[in-house]
Scaffold this active site. Structure first.
Site, PDB file in Angstrom:
ATOM      1  N   HIS A 146       0.829  -1.137   0.184  1.00 42.37           N
ATOM      2  CA  HIS A 146       0.045   0.042  -0.029  1.00 42.37           C
ATOM      3  C   HIS A 146       0.836   1.278  -0.023  1.00 42.37           C
ATOM      4  O   HIS A 146       1.893   1.393   0.922  1.00 42.37           O
ATOM      5  CB  HIS A 146      -1.003   0.059   1.172  1.00 42.37           C
ATOM      6  CG  HIS A 146      -2.087  -0.928   1.069  1.00 42.37           C
ATOM      7  ND1 HIS A 146      -3.362  -0.387   1.768  1.00 42.37           N
ATOM      8  CD2 HIS A 146      -2.292  -2.004   0.466  1.00 42.37           C
ATOM      9  CE1 HIS A 146      -4.239  -1.544   1.419  1.00 42.37           C
ATOM     10  NE2 HIS A 146      -3.478  -2.447   0.452  1.00 42.37           N
ATOM     11  N   LYS A 162       1.685  -0.400  15.177  1.00 45.71           N
ATOM     12  CA  LYS A 162       3.145  -0.327  15.380  1.00 45.71           C
ATOM     13  C   LYS A 162       3.791  -1.725  16.429  1.00 45.71           C
ATOM     14  O   LYS A 162       4.769  -2.128  16.226  1.00 45.71           O
ATOM     15  CB  LYS A 162       3.614   0.816  16.227  1.00 45.71           C
ATOM     16  CG  LYS A 162       3.923   2.101  15.367  1.00 45.71           C
ATOM     17  CD  LYS A 162       4.993   2.312  14.556  1.00 45.71           C
ATOM     18  CE  LYS A 162       4.930   2.851  13.522  1.00 45.71           C
ATOM     19  NZ  LYS A 162       4.617   2.565  12.260  1.00 45.71           N
ATOM     20  N   TYR A 200       4.168   6.374  10.033  1.00 41.14           N
ATOM     21  CA  TYR A 200       3.646   5.278   9.803  1.00 41.14           C
ATOM     22  C   TYR A 200       4.340   4.100   9.117  1.00 41.14           C
ATOM     23  O   TYR A 200       4.103   2.932   9.386  1.00 41.14           O
ATOM     24  CB  TYR A 200       2.367   5.645   8.884  1.00 41.14           C
ATOM     25  CG  TYR A 200       1.543   4.571   8.843  1.00 41.14           C
ATOM     26  CD1 TYR A 200       0.324   4.585   9.829  1.00 41.14           C
ATOM     27  CD2 TYR A 200       1.181   3.838   7.499  1.00 41.14           C
ATOM     28  CE1 TYR A 200      -0.640   3.472   9.561  1.00 41.14           C
ATOM     29  CE2 TYR A 200       0.125   2.991   7.668  1.00 41.14           C
ATOM     30  CZ  TYR A 200      -0.661   2.952   8.362  1.00 41.14           C
ATOM     31  OH  TYR A 200      -1.891   1.837   8.512  1.00 41.14           O
TER      32      TYR A 200
HETATM   33  P1  RFL Z   1       2.356 -12.255  21.331  1.00 43.28           P
HETATM   34  O1  RFL Z   1       2.078 -12.334  19.874  1.00 43.28           O
HETATM   35  O2  RFL Z   1       1.455 -11.760  22.139  1.00 43.28           O
HETATM   36  O3  RFL Z   1       3.144 -13.407  21.507  1.00 43.28           O
HETATM   37  C1  RFL Z   1       3.455 -14.037  22.925  1.00 43.28           C
HETATM   38  C2  RFL Z   1       3.471 -15.392  22.930  1.00 43.28           C
HETATM   39  O4  RFL Z   1       3.724 -15.759  24.153  1.00 43.28           O
HETATM   40  C3  RFL Z   1       2.798 -16.903  24.529  1.00 43.28           C
HETATM   41  N1  RFL Z   1       2.825 -16.919  26.084  1.00 43.28           N
HETATM   42  C4  RFL Z   1       3.458 -17.996  26.903  1.00 43.28           C
HETATM   43  N2  RFL Z   1       4.114 -19.018  26.405  1.00 43.28           N
HETATM   44  C5  RFL Z   1       4.706 -19.969  27.248  1.00 43.28           C
HETATM   45  N3  RFL Z   1       4.502 -19.580  28.709  1.00 43.28           N
HETATM   46  C6  RFL Z   1       3.893 -18.594  29.090  1.00 43.28           C
HETATM   47  N4  RFL Z   1       3.620 -18.321  30.567  1.00 43.28           N
HETATM   48  C7  RFL Z   1       3.324 -17.359  28.164  1.00 43.28           C
HETATM   49  N5  RFL Z   1       2.453 -16.270  27.963  1.00 43.28           N
HETATM   50  C8  RFL Z   1       2.430 -16.181  26.788  1.00 43.28           C
HETATM   51  C9  RFL Z   1       1.582 -16.518  23.950  1.00 43.28           C
HETATM   52  O5  RFL Z   1       0.666 -17.554  23.795  1.00 43.28           O
HETATM   53  C10 RFL Z   1       2.020 -15.784  22.722  1.00 43.28           C
HETATM   54  O6  RFL Z   1       1.950 -16.768  21.543  1.00 43.28           O
HETATM   55  O7  RFL Z   1       3.678 -11.137  21.398  1.00 43.28           O
HETATM   56  P2  RFL Z   1       4.902 -10.820  20.455  1.00 43.28           P
HETATM   57  O8  RFL Z   1       5.547 -11.792  19.851  1.00 43.28           O
HETATM   58  O9  RFL Z   1       5.758  -9.633  21.016  1.00 43.28           O
HETATM   59  O10 RFL Z   1       4.271  -9.970  19.309  1.00 43.28           O
HETATM   60  C11 RFL Z   1       3.589  -8.772  19.354  1.00 43.28           C
HETATM   61  C12 RFL Z   1       2.561  -8.522  18.496  1.00 43.28           C
HETATM   62  O11 RFL Z   1       1.594  -9.755  18.563  1.00 43.28           O
HETATM   63  C13 RFL Z   1       1.588  -7.267  18.691  1.00 43.28           C
HETATM   64  O12 RFL Z   1       2.209  -6.383  19.094  1.00 43.28           O
HETATM   65  C14 RFL Z   1       0.682  -7.076  17.500  1.00 43.28           C
HETATM   66  O13 RFL Z   1      -0.314  -7.964  17.368  1.00 43.28           O
HETATM   67  C15 RFL Z   1      -0.013  -5.767  17.960  1.00 43.28           C
HETATM   68  N6  RFL Z   1      -1.060  -5.311  17.046  1.00 43.28           N
HETATM   69  C16 RFL Z   1      -0.509  -4.802  15.782  1.00 43.28           C
HETATM   70  N7  RFL Z   1       0.825  -4.459  15.464  1.00 43.28           N
HETATM   71  C17 RFL Z   1       1.267  -3.898  14.203  1.00 43.28           C
HETATM   72  O14 RFL Z   1       2.594  -3.857  14.090  1.00 43.28           O
HETATM   73  N8  RFL Z   1       0.423  -3.773  13.179  1.00 43.28           N
HETATM   74  C18 RFL Z   1      -1.017  -3.902  13.352  1.00 43.28           C
HETATM   75  O15 RFL Z   1      -1.515  -3.436  12.373  1.00 43.28           O
HETATM   76  C19 RFL Z   1      -1.384  -4.146  14.698  1.00 43.28           C
HETATM   77  N9  RFL Z   1      -2.665  -4.468  14.703  1.00 43.28           N
HETATM   78  C20 RFL Z   1      -2.349  -5.478  16.840  1.00 43.28           C
HETATM   79  C21 RFL Z   1      -3.220  -5.082  16.036  1.00 43.28           C
HETATM   80  C22 RFL Z   1      -2.956  -6.066  18.088  1.00 43.28           C
HETATM   81  C23 RFL Z   1      -4.213  -6.572  18.214  1.00 43.28           C
HETATM   82  N10 RFL Z   1      -4.722  -7.143  19.357  1.00 43.28           N
HETATM   83  C24 RFL Z   1      -5.711  -8.008  19.566  1.00 43.28           C
HETATM   84  C25 RFL Z   1      -3.967  -6.890  20.525  1.00 43.28           C
HETATM   85  C26 RFL Z   1      -4.517  -5.033  16.148  1.00 43.28           C
HETATM   86  C27 RFL Z   1      -5.079  -5.925  17.167  1.00 43.28           C
HETATM   87  C28 RFL Z   1      -6.540  -5.921  17.352  1.00 43.28           C
HETATM   88  C1  PHB Z   2      -5.439  -4.393  10.712  1.00 47.32           C
HETATM   89  O1  PHB Z   2      -5.607  -5.303  11.618  1.00 47.32           O
HETATM   90  O2  PHB Z   2      -5.330  -4.730   9.563  1.00 47.32           O
HETATM   91  C2  PHB Z   2      -4.882  -3.033  11.379  1.00 47.32           C
HETATM   92  C3  PHB Z   2      -4.735  -2.997  12.719  1.00 47.32           C
HETATM   93  C4  PHB Z   2      -4.406  -1.838  13.210  1.00 47.32           C
HETATM   94  C5  PHB Z   2      -3.977  -0.918  12.133  1.00 47.32           C
HETATM   95  C6  PHB Z   2      -4.063  -0.885  10.743  1.00 47.32           C
HETATM   96  C7  PHB Z   2      -4.644  -2.232  10.465  1.00 47.32           C
HETATM   97  O3  PHB Z   2      -3.845   0.536  12.576  1.00 47.32           O
END
Ligand code: RFL
Ligand code: PHB
Length: 395
Positions: A72, A293, A381
């Site tokens: 994008h 992020k 971004y």
């Molecule tokens: P994770 O992905 O949470 O993985 C951690 C892992 O550790 C496991 N765990 C354990 N394992 C063993 N023993 C224990 N005691 C444990 N406790 C936990 C968990 O099961 C899991 O598998 O962390 P990590 O690897 O640091 O990754 C971070 C990302 O997942 C997170 O920052 C992003 O998803 C945030 N986020 C977004 N980030 C972006 O860069 N771009 C985005 O567009 C974006 N959109 C989002 C998001 C997060 C969202 N949610 C649901 C929080 C949108 C959403 C809705």
């Molecule tokens: C996505 O899940 O596609 C997503 C989440 C957060 C953003 C942008 C896209 O800021």
């Protein structure tokens, strides 16, 4: 059992770290609480910064992302009855984002680790790190033990790693927001070619996507929202009201396949290390998702940690490991500010008065009319370039 790096958590941070260490000839074992199926299906982030895309390609795990990811070159900011494009190609030439689901990144990394004979264990219970100041080890399952030189805490915000640091060592910085995001995935072609970040008086809405046939949407909702209170029709009605706020735009609806509520929080722990424990990704810091992020910061941490560990295992030098936290925190705080700023710019706040609302609209006008302001948004971004000294010497 013995390994060089014991990694807790098989999210993007833990898996990428294990893969990059493998490329540098360093052994690791990944211990994950959930099942493989669960982590491969967990729907989360979707936006990969340029630096994240480059890292995955450089590390040899970007093949499917290159084929299926959607590059994008801009996003739309929508408010006050009009849409405004932030054009990356003009503002930050040569840099863009790629829309590719986090669970696809996770699938690709798990496949790469298993193909290389990597040791990734799922459904591992009772994981506890020990002896962080001296000769660390991890206990898990029914009395099993993993001895290691270093432990990487990649277990997310609710993990056990950060909690195992003695009280008084870490300082935390935190902000909670009085709202959450209700997120859905739907089997419907996106109604727009680019992401739309929308501010309305009823709250924020985001139109994102996963593929030409799958769309992702988010709605700002009160923090105590329960998914059960949002049947499909209510979600589509609210998305329509918020997104169809410019003439000529029609939202196409479809079958909803996933629903979830995400609380919004900013959080940083300093330092990101203690003894021989190093925290990476959400285990060390959380941002509200408005700036996209979180996943990207996890990748940035892991790049720094890989180089520091490679130096340590090559000749015992600890300079890079000692400076790990400091090296990461600059980028972490930039992303904290950007995510907080995007969040406050685009959401409605219950306690906001008319003055606050005018300020918000004034800043939106500025960002969408001044090239300097738009450039600030764009370069944050798509992600600031990694510093020269954060090279990834994978090969
Ligand atoms: P994770 O992905 O949470 O993985 C951690 C892992 O550790 C496991 N765990 C354990 N394992 C063993 N023993 C224990 N005691 C444990 N406790 C936990 C968990 O099961 C899991 O598998 O962390 P990590 O690897 O640091 O990754 C971070 C990302 O997942 C997170 O920052 C992003 O998803 C945030 N986020 C977004 N980030 C972006 O860069 N771009 C985005 O567009 C974006 N959109 C989002 C998001 C997060 C969202 N949610 C649901 C929080 C949108 C959403 C809705
Ligand atoms: C996505 O899940 O596609 C997503 C989440 C957060 C953003 C942008 C896209 O800021």
């Amino acid at each position: 059992m013995r390994t060089q790096v014991g990694i807790i958590g098989a999210g993007p941070a833990g898996l990428l770290l294990s893969h990059l260490l493998h490329l540098r000839g360093i052994s690791s074992v990944v211990l994950e609480r959930r099942s493989r199926d669960y982590v491969e299906r967990r729907v989360r982030a979707g936006v990969l910064e340029q630096g994240t895309v480059d890292t995955l390609i450089e590390a040899g795990v970007g093949e499917r992302m290159r084929r299926e990811g959607l590059p994008h070159h801009g996003i739309e900011l929508r408010y006050g009855g009009a849409g405004h494009r932030i054009a990356f190609e003009k503002l930050v030439p040569g840099r863009a984002i790629t829309v590719y689901g986090q669970q696809e990144v996770v699938k690709d990394l798990i496949a790469a680790r298993l193909a290389a004979g990597g040791d990734v264990r799922f459904e591992v219970e009772n994981v506890v790190p020990h002896a962080l100041e001296s000769e660390p080890y991890i206990t898990f399952g029914d009395g099993e033990r993993l001895d290691c030189d270093v432990i990487a805490g990649c277990d997310g915000f609710h993990g056990v790693s950060r909690q195992s640091v003695p009280e008084g060592v870490l300082t935390t910085f935190e902000r909670e927001y009085p709202f959450a995001w209700l997120g859905i995935l739907a089997d419907v072609a996106p109604s727009s070619e680019e992401l739309i970040y929308t501010r309305t008086d009823r709250g924020f809405a985001l139109h994102s996507m996963r593929s030409p046939a799958v769309s992702r949407f988010y709605l700002q909702v009160p923090a105590d929202t329960r998914v059960e209170d949002w049947p499909d029709e209510r979600i589509w009605d609210e998305l329509r009201v918020r997104l169809e706020s410019v003439p000529g735009f029609t939202l196409t609806t479809g079958r909803i396949t996933e629903k979830g509520v995400t609380p919004m929080r900013s959080f940083v722990t300093e330092p990101m290390q203690y003894g021989r424990l190093y925290l990476a990704g959400d285990a060390a810091h959380i941002v509200p998702p408005t700036g996209a992020k979180g996943l990207n910061l996890a990748v940035a941490d892991v790049r720094v940690l890989t180089e520091a560990l490679a130096a340590y295992f090559a000749d015992g030098s600890t300079a890079l490991l000692d400076g790990y936290s400091e090296a990461c925190l600059k980028r972490v705080w930039r992303a904290q500010h950007f995510s907080w700023w995007m969040t406050t710019l685009l959401h409605t706040f219950e306690d906001e008065d008319a003055y606050g609302r005018r300020l918000q609209l004034s800043y939106l006008d500025y960002v969408t009319s001044s090239e300097a302001a738009a450039k600030t948004l764009a370069e944050n971004y798509v992600g600031l370039p990694f510093p020269e000294d954060a090279r990834l010497n994978v090969l």
